[in-house]
Design a protein around this motif. Structure first.
Motif, PDB file in Angstrom:
ATOM      1  N   ARG A  28       8.056  11.405  -8.748  1.00  0.00           N
ATOM      2  CA  ARG A  28       8.159  10.179  -7.945  1.00  0.00           C
ATOM      3  C   ARG A  28       8.719   8.997  -8.734  1.00  0.00           C
ATOM      4  NH1 ARG A  28       8.724  12.168  -3.123  1.00  0.00           N
ATOM      5  NH2 ARG A  28       6.987  13.542  -2.517  1.00  0.00           N
ATOM      6  N   THR A  29       9.297   9.250  -9.905  1.00  0.00           N
ATOM      7  CA  THR A  29       9.987   8.184 -10.604  1.00  0.00           C
ATOM      8  C   THR A  29      11.060   7.588  -9.693  1.00  0.00           C
ATOM      9  OG1 THR A  29       9.706   9.395 -12.672  1.00  0.00           O
ATOM     10  CG2 THR A  29      11.287   7.589 -12.677  1.00  0.00           C
ATOM     11  N   LYS A  30      11.090   6.273  -9.620  1.00  0.00           N
ATOM     12  CA  LYS A  30      12.032   5.550  -8.762  1.00  0.00           C
ATOM     13  C   LYS A  30      11.775   5.814  -7.274  1.00  0.00           C
ATOM     14  CE  LYS A  30      15.638   5.203 -12.267  1.00  0.00           C
ATOM     15  NZ  LYS A  30      15.005   6.012 -13.327  1.00  0.00           N
ATOM     16  N   GLY A  31      10.556   6.237  -6.973  1.00  0.00           N
ATOM     17  CA  GLY A  31      10.098   6.261  -5.587  1.00  0.00           C
ATOM     18  C   GLY A  31       9.336   4.974  -5.296  1.00  0.00           C
ATOM     19  N   MET A  32       8.724   4.876  -4.114  1.00  0.00           N
ATOM     20  CA  MET A  32       7.938   3.693  -3.762  1.00  0.00           C
ATOM     21  C   MET A  32       6.659   4.142  -3.084  1.00  0.00           C
ATOM     22  SD  MET A  32       9.069   0.133  -1.919  1.00  0.00           S
ATOM     23  CE  MET A  32       7.922  -1.260  -1.857  1.00  0.00           C
ATOM     24  N   SER A  33       5.601   3.360  -3.277  1.00  0.00           N
ATOM     25  CA  SER A  33       4.307   3.661  -2.673  1.00  0.00           C
ATOM     26  C   SER A  33       3.818   2.470  -1.866  1.00  0.00           C
ATOM     27  CB  SER A  33       3.281   4.016  -3.748  1.00  0.00           C
ATOM     28  OG  SER A  33       3.054   2.919  -4.613  1.00  0.00           O
ATOM     29  N   VAL A  34       3.077   2.758  -0.793  1.00  0.00           N
ATOM     30  CA  VAL A  34       2.431   1.721   0.007  1.00  0.00           C
ATOM     31  C   VAL A  34       1.010   2.182   0.335  1.00  0.00           C
ATOM     32  CG1 VAL A  34       4.507   0.729   1.044  1.00  0.00           C
ATOM     33  CG2 VAL A  34       3.386   2.655   2.152  1.00  0.00           C
ATOM     34  N   MET A  35       0.100   1.213   0.438  1.00  0.00           N
ATOM     35  CA  MET A  35      -1.278   1.514   0.789  1.00  0.00           C
ATOM     36  C   MET A  35      -1.465   1.327   2.287  1.00  0.00           C
ATOM     37  SD  MET A  35      -4.822   0.065  -0.883  1.00  0.00           S
ATOM     38  CE  MET A  35      -4.484  -1.665  -0.503  1.00  0.00           C
ATOM     39  N   LEU A  36      -2.084   2.314   2.939  1.00  0.00           N
ATOM     40  CA  LEU A  36      -2.302   2.305   4.386  1.00  0.00           C
ATOM     41  C   LEU A  36      -3.789   2.154   4.658  1.00  0.00           C
ATOM     42  CD1 LEU A  36      -0.022   5.391   5.181  1.00  0.00           C
ATOM     43  CD2 LEU A  36       0.642   2.969   5.191  1.00  0.00           C
ATOM     44  N   LEU A  37      -4.175   1.030   5.258  1.00  0.00           N
ATOM     45  CA  LEU A  37      -5.577   0.765   5.576  1.00  0.00           C
ATOM     46  C   LEU A  37      -5.822   1.020   7.051  1.00  0.00           C
ATOM     47  CD1 LEU A  37      -6.031  -2.585   3.604  1.00  0.00           C
ATOM     48  CD2 LEU A  37      -6.686  -0.297   2.868  1.00  0.00           C
ATOM     49  N   SER A  38      -7.011   1.507   7.384  1.00  0.00           N
ATOM     50  CA  SER A  38      -7.341   1.802   8.771  1.00  0.00           C
ATOM     51  C   SER A  38      -8.803   1.450   9.021  1.00  0.00           C
ATOM     52  CB  SER A  38      -7.089   3.284   9.083  1.00  0.00           C
ATOM     53  OG  SER A  38      -7.571   3.616  10.367  1.00  0.00           O
ATOM     54  N   ARG A  39      -9.105   1.062  10.240  1.00  0.00           N
ATOM     55  CA  ARG A  39     -10.494   0.804  10.622  1.00  0.00           C
ATOM     56  C   ARG A  39     -11.222   2.107  10.929  1.00  0.00           C
ATOM     57  NH1 ARG A  39     -10.975  -3.424  15.215  1.00  0.00           N
ATOM     58  NH2 ARG A  39     -13.150  -3.298  14.526  1.00  0.00           N
ATOM     59  N   ASP A  40     -10.467   3.191  11.082  1.00  0.00           N
ATOM     60  CA  ASP A  40     -11.045   4.509  11.341  1.00  0.00           C
ATOM     61  C   ASP A  40     -10.713   5.442  10.182  1.00  0.00           C
ATOM     62  OD1 ASP A  40     -11.842   3.689  13.999  1.00  0.00           O
ATOM     63  OD2 ASP A  40      -9.744   3.902  14.571  1.00  0.00           O
ATOM     64  N   ALA A  41     -11.527   6.455  10.013  1.00  0.00           N
ATOM     65  CA  ALA A  41     -11.285   7.423   8.945  1.00  0.00           C
ATOM     66  C   ALA A  41      -9.986   8.182   9.207  1.00  0.00           C
ATOM     67  CB  ALA A  41     -12.470   8.380   8.851  1.00  0.00           C
ATOM     68  N   PRO A  42      -9.227   8.489   8.157  1.00  0.00           N
ATOM     69  CA  PRO A  42      -9.412   8.074   6.763  1.00  0.00           C
ATOM     70  C   PRO A  42      -9.083   6.581   6.579  1.00  0.00           C
ATOM     71  CG  PRO A  42      -7.375   9.296   6.986  1.00  0.00           C
ATOM     72  CD  PRO A  42      -8.051   9.377   8.324  1.00  0.00           C
ATOM     73  N   GLU A  51       1.352  -6.143  -3.628  1.00  0.00           N
ATOM     74  CA  GLU A  51       0.746  -7.115  -2.727  1.00  0.00           C
ATOM     75  C   GLU A  51       0.528  -6.599  -1.306  1.00  0.00           C
ATOM     76  OE1 GLU A  51      -0.517  -9.985  -3.210  1.00  0.00           O
ATOM     77  OE2 GLU A  51       0.144 -10.569  -5.187  1.00  0.00           O
ATOM     78  N   GLN A  52       1.560  -5.952  -0.706  1.00  0.00           N
ATOM     79  CA  GLN A  52       1.531  -5.783   0.745  1.00  0.00           C
ATOM     80  C   GLN A  52       0.365  -4.898   1.191  1.00  0.00           C
ATOM     81  OE1 GLN A  52       4.767  -3.761   2.709  1.00  0.00           O
ATOM     82  NE2 GLN A  52       5.332  -2.609   0.877  1.00  0.00           N
ATOM     83  N   ARG A  53      -0.317  -5.362   2.215  1.00  0.00           N
ATOM     84  CA  ARG A  53      -1.379  -4.620   2.871  1.00  0.00           C
ATOM     85  C   ARG A  53      -1.541  -5.192   4.272  1.00  0.00           C
ATOM     86  NH1 ARG A  53      -6.399  -5.055  -0.724  1.00  0.00           N
ATOM     87  NH2 ARG A  53      -4.842  -4.752  -2.355  1.00  0.00           N
ATOM     88  N   VAL A  54      -1.807  -4.322   5.239  1.00  0.00           N
ATOM     89  CA  VAL A  54      -2.048  -4.745   6.618  1.00  0.00           C
ATOM     90  C   VAL A  54      -3.514  -4.485   6.917  1.00  0.00           C
ATOM     91  CG1 VAL A  54      -1.492  -4.351   9.040  1.00  0.00           C
ATOM     92  CG2 VAL A  54       0.311  -4.246   7.320  1.00  0.00           C
ATOM     93  N   ILE A  55      -4.227  -5.542   7.282  1.00  0.00           N
ATOM     94  CA  ILE A  55      -5.667  -5.448   7.534  1.00  0.00           C
ATOM     95  C   ILE A  55      -5.905  -5.787   8.998  1.00  0.00           C
ATOM     96  CG2 ILE A  55      -7.952  -6.276   6.868  1.00  0.00           C
ATOM     97  CD1 ILE A  55      -6.615  -7.224   4.224  1.00  0.00           C
ATOM     98  N   GLU A  56      -6.426  -4.832   9.742  1.00  0.00           N
ATOM     99  CA  GLU A  56      -6.709  -5.051  11.157  1.00  0.00           C
ATOM    100  C   GLU A  56      -8.083  -5.688  11.305  1.00  0.00           C
ATOM    101  OE1 GLU A  56      -6.843  -2.580  15.394  1.00  0.00           O
ATOM    102  OE2 GLU A  56      -6.109  -1.611  13.557  1.00  0.00           O
ATOM    103  N   LEU A  57      -8.146  -6.763  12.089  1.00  0.00           N
ATOM    104  CA  LEU A  57      -9.379  -7.516  12.272  1.00  0.00           C
ATOM    105  C   LEU A  57     -10.073  -7.098  13.566  1.00  0.00           C
ATOM    106  CD1 LEU A  57      -7.848  -9.178  10.110  1.00  0.00           C
ATOM    107  CD2 LEU A  57      -8.580 -11.254  11.310  1.00  0.00           C
TER     108      LEU A  57
END
Length: 972
Positions: free
Chosen positions: A385-399, A570-576
């Motif tokens: 994954r060198t020179k790839g990109m990662s993002v964190m995915l947040l959810s109110r439900d599992a996972p 930095e980037q993250r999407v948090i559902e309220l």
């Protein structure tokens, strides 16, 4: 109020905010046959035309045209378009008949062996109708694919950069502007809402010149946002390591200035990663983790309070990858995603000295130490994954927490992506299988951007023009196609979400900015946010005003991006969570998670509301803070109440027994107006309510604890001192007529005297005498100048009582510029405070107050050199230059001052020459703060007024803006 944050207009075409109605297959009764075709072609955009021609010209079998070619779900591997189309397992959505599809292919092969040049040519195929063409256009329209447009202004070249990348770093600031670090090794601001050449501006200073002779280029540094909203950039040095790049630089979005950190890092760093840690991890700490930057993994922590760095123990990972991909998880651990850079070049060979494809997570065990724990072994078969990109995915439900990685440098496997469930990491948790992108494109140095609807937009990283883009839906693990990217965006390219819910992309041998309007902007009208707080606390419930409340399905906070080299922590999407509140509002709950607030660290977030069609609003900026955080905020009081503009300086006070606040001012029609707060702001016309005459100057006011009443005083056009007083309703009285006092030539100052149960008004008459009107059940008048033999006054006097001494005090400026005091301890006395202290002459009117906690008195004024001066008494009078002591800019207005009992502090507010409201405050030493810059408040005119609100533990500064509106700056 929500602003229209569209980045720019697009000529005569309709904006995404007002979506064009998709082409309809129904005859509207006005166009048939050829006319109808012309209408279709008129509305056809080049990108849509190109998509249709590509499909028609690449089809081999009729089945490839018979059904909508939606991208496959997670786990499929459509390596051949024909096999994909013929797959019996897919849900088929008809597009055209087999006969029509065959006819189109036969026509193309016979008449257009090099391919159709225009879709009009397809209508010559027998059995292929206009209706078939319209269905084809619908299937490939921007309603499903979105569209790209080019920003009207190119990024200016201003330096000596190596190439034409344009920009290499981008950070979306809470002002809505974007900070670029350019390929020219300078920094530049971009305003997406301004389409003129003025859209770009230079900051006040540049890091390479700060301090002179010691600065350096921050190109190739790492960055993240601090709790206070500033951007921290660490290391860098330009196109290669630099021995000076041992520092951090902070960018202030309001002041548009760069400031070097107070202390350096342990060593210089090039290509480091900077990651915000949770707040309050150690005491009231706000910290940034700095990792790598020179090919190895040693780590240190930046502390926001001390503005310094310190090394930590336990950093055993070598990190061959510069810019290692790191994310702060909600459980406070730092997760390494295997993405990063094996070297600094775009086409460098792999096989670094220290290979590390092993994912791991770092946990802090003490303030200055921690350790890495490996997840399950990655194995040799896992993609590089060198020179790839990662993002964190947040959810109110599992996972609840997943991480997506995509692309990479190895052409053998960079057409894949992987997902790991990071909700509960351990030594047995591993990445899921590597799945091929459904479009089977190889992506190296591609960009991934989280969108308000929870999807992930993927663009760039493909070495050709008009390259495919895609959108991943984490809820369904489905991919869908997106409009092709016209430019090549590869090494040194950046993509980031705008407050308009669009995505901007720049960089890689290209000075243009391209903006992607996602498909959701073409699904109908956008919901609107008409009101929202500028600041909320973790876990706090707050109201969002919207006329679209019934249709809202999501409220999300999105952390603004600060991206470079496909690295963004930095980037993250948090559902309220939220509930509908009537027909025009929502009540949402801010994210919490408890200290150290790793789910949503303190800082600025874009808040979007998303309706049932998946259409987001324009973002409203919200500053998320911990429950015990203190800060200055802005209230647009005139706008909140619809009150008319002010013609002079407003005056404010709090009413203890009512738990309310009150602002008094004179409007342009001469009426005295009240703005009052009891949880929300209200407006009232006091002159209109009482029939009192119009005002000729600025009013004052105070509350009378012993009586439970409020009092507003002012000078009318006939020179009379008037009182408006409230005891449940408003009344008016002519105090000049009641006492036969001479007419006033100044504004009055008033106060109540607790110890005596009396009220007192002070003013200057035309002969320069200081006069007092006082009430002990009836009103009386006295000539204080005559009683004391004091010299004549100029300007407006100020008065206050001193509880601890049981005395009254009046301060004024005489014609010689001296500050004079008249004081009462049973009889009136006079003193020359300037003469007693040798302080500089005054240029304006003084103000005074007593400080209960210290048993002292304080008189504040502006001297002829623009400095704010203090005269203070602790048994004898002393003088101090507060401007010199605090380094504050010169004053352009007279000051207002007060003490804050609950804090044991003193506060002075004034307007500087740049129309900013400034505060000087004392907690043992004097400090200075720019309240306008801290809050983004509109520019001020005239003199501000400040007071503290005991019941709320808050401070309040009110002023008139250059627009005539009354604004409040408040601290809690």
């Amino acid at each position: 109020m929500e602003k229209d944050q569209r980045p720019y207009g697009n000529g005569g075409a309709r904006s995404p905010v007002e979506p064009r109605r998709p082409v309809s297959g129904r005859d509207d009764g006005r166009a048939t046959g050829e006319a109808r075709l012309e209408k279709v072609l008129e509305e056809l955009e080049p990108a849509e035309h190109r998509r249709v021609l590509t499909l028609l010209n690449e089809a081999v079998a009729p089945e490839e045209l018979m059904y909508r070619r939606d991208l496959a779900t997670d786990g499929t591997d459509p390596r051949a378009r024909r096999a994909h189309a013929l797959s019996p397992s897919r849900t088929k959505r008809p597009l055209m008949s087999k006969d029509a599809a065959r006819a189109v292919i036969e026509l193309r092969n016979k008449e257009f062996p090099l391919g159709f040049r225009h879709i009009r040519e397809t209508l010559a195929a027998k059995g292929f109708s206009l209706q078939d063409l319209i269905k084809l256009l619908q299937a490939l329209s921007k309603l499903l694919y979105g569209t790209w447009t080019v920003f009207p202004q190119p990024i200016p070249r201003r330096g000596t950069g190596e190439d034409f990348d344009g920009v290499v770093h981008a950070a979306l600031l809470h002002t809505g502007k974007v900070l670029f670090i350019t390929a020219d090794e300078t920094t530049l601001l971009w305003d997406p809402q301004n389409t003129t050449a003025a859209t770009f501006e230079s900051p006040v200073n540049q890091p390479q010149m700060t301090p002179p002779g010691e600065g350096y280029s921050v190109l190739c540094g790492g960055h993240c946002f601090l709790a206070n909203g500033q951007l921290l950039v660490v290391g860098g040095g330009g196109y290669g390591p630099h021995h000076l790049a041992r520092w951090g630089y902070r960018f202030d979005a309001i002041a548009k200035t760069w400031t070097r950190t107070a202390g350096p890092m342990s060593e210089h760093r090039w290509y480091p990663t900077a990651l915000r840690l949770g707040d309050y991890r150690v005491g009231a700490s706000r910290e940034v983790l700095v990792v790598c930057g020179h090919g190895e993994g040693d780590m240190e922590i930046y502390d926001e309070a001390s503005d310094t760095f310190r090394q930590i123990d336990g950093d055993t990972k070598r990190f061959p990858r510069l810019y290692p991909g790191l994310h702060l998880l909600p459980n406070h651990a730092v997760f390494y995603t295997r993405t990063g850079w094996g070297s600094a070049g775009p086409n460098s060979p792999q096989g670094d000295l220290f290979e590390d494809d092993q994912s791991a997570y770092f946990t802090m065990s003490s303030p200055d130490a921690g350790g890495w724990t490996n997840t399950a072994p990655t194995g040799a078969t896992k993609p590089d994954r060198t020179k790839g990109m990662s993002v964190m995915l947040l959810s109110r439900d599992a996972p609840y927490v997943r991480v997506l990685v995509l692309g990479g440098a190895d052409p053998a496997n960079n057409d894949t992506y992987e997902i790991i469930d990071a909700s509960a990491l351990s030594t047995t948790v591993n990445w899921g299988p590597a799945h091929a992108f459904p479009d089977h494109e190889h992506r190296s140095l591609g960009s991934a951007v989280l969108l308000p609807d929870g999807t992930v937009f993927v663009a760039g990283g493909i070495q050709r023009t008009n390259s495919p883009c895609a959108i991943f839906d984490p809820r369904t693990n489905q991919w869908s196609g997106a409009a092709a990217l016209a430019s090549v965006r590869d090494y040194h390219s950046v993509a980031f979400l705008l407050p308009s819910a669009e995505v901007a992309m720049a960089g890689w041998n290209n000075t243009s900015i391209e903006v992607f309007q996602p498909p959701y902007l073409y699904r109908g009208a956008r919901p609107t946010i008409t009101g929202a707080p500028a600041q909320v606390r973790h876990g706090e419930s707050f109201r969002v005003d919207t006329p679209d409340s019934a249709s809202i399905r999501k409220v999300v906070f999105i952390r603004p991006m600060a991206v470079t080299h496909q690295t963004d922590t930095e980037q993250r999407v948090i559902e309220l969570s939220f509930d509908q509140s009537g027909v025009s509002g929502l009540v949402a709950t801010a994210p919490d998670g408890g200290p150290p607030y790793s789910l949503a660290p303190q800082g600025h977030y874009m808040m979007f509301i998303v309706n049932a069609d998946g259409v987001p609003s324009v973002a409203s900026w919200v500053y998320l803070v911990p429950p015990d955080f203190h800060m200055w905020s802005l209230s647009q009081v005139s706008q909140a109440t619809g009150a008319p503009p002010a013609a002079g300086n407003p005056f404010g006070y709090m009413f203890d027994s009512q738990g309310t606040q009150h602002i008094i001012y004179r409007s342009t029609d001469g009426h005295i107006r009240e703005l009052w707060w009891d949880g929300s702001w209200h407006a009232e016309n006091l002159t209109g309510a009482t029939g009192a005459p119009q005002a000729a100057g600025d009013p004052g006011g105070y509350m009378f604890d012993a009586q439970g009443t409020q009092h507003v005083i002012y000078r009318s056009n006939d020179g009379h001192i008037r009182e408006l007083w409230w005891d449940g309703s408003w009344h008016a009285e002519d105090l000049t007529a009641a006492t036969a006092a001479p007419a006033a030539a100044s504004e009055p100052s008033g106060y109540m005297f607790d110890a005596q149960g009396t009220q007192h008004l002070i003013y200057r008459s035309a002969d320069g005498h200081i006069r007092e009107l006082w009430w002990d059940g009836t009103w009386h008048a006295e000539d204080l100048t005559g009683a004391t033999g004091a010299p004549a006054a100029t300007g407006n006097p100020h008065a206050y009582m001193f509880d601890a001494q049981g005395t009254q005090h009046v301060v004024f400026r005489s014609a010689d510029g001296h500050i004079r005091e008249l004081w009462w301890d049973g009889a009136w006395h006079a003193e020359d405070l300037t003469g007693a202290t040798g302080v500089a002459a005054a240029a304006g009117d003084p103000c005074g107050y007593m400080f209960n906690a210290q048993g002292t008195q304080h008189v504040i004024f502006r001297s002829t050199d623009g400095h704010i001066r203090e005269l203070w008494w602790d048994g004898a009078w002393h003088a101090e230059d507060l401007t010199a002591a605090s380094g504050a800019p010169n004053a352009a207005s007279d000051p207002s001052a007060y003490m804050f009992d609950a804090q044991g502090t003193q506060h002075v507010v004034f307007r500087s020459a740049d129309n900013h409201i400034r505060e000087l405050w004392w907690d043992g030493t004097w400090h200075a703060e720019d309240l306008t810059a801290a809050t983004g408040a509109p520019p001020a005119s005239g003199k501000p007024h400040g007071y503290m609100f005991d019941a709320q533990g808050s401070q309040h500064v009110i002023y008139r803006g250059t627009d005539g509106n009354v604004h409040e700056l408040w601290w809690v």
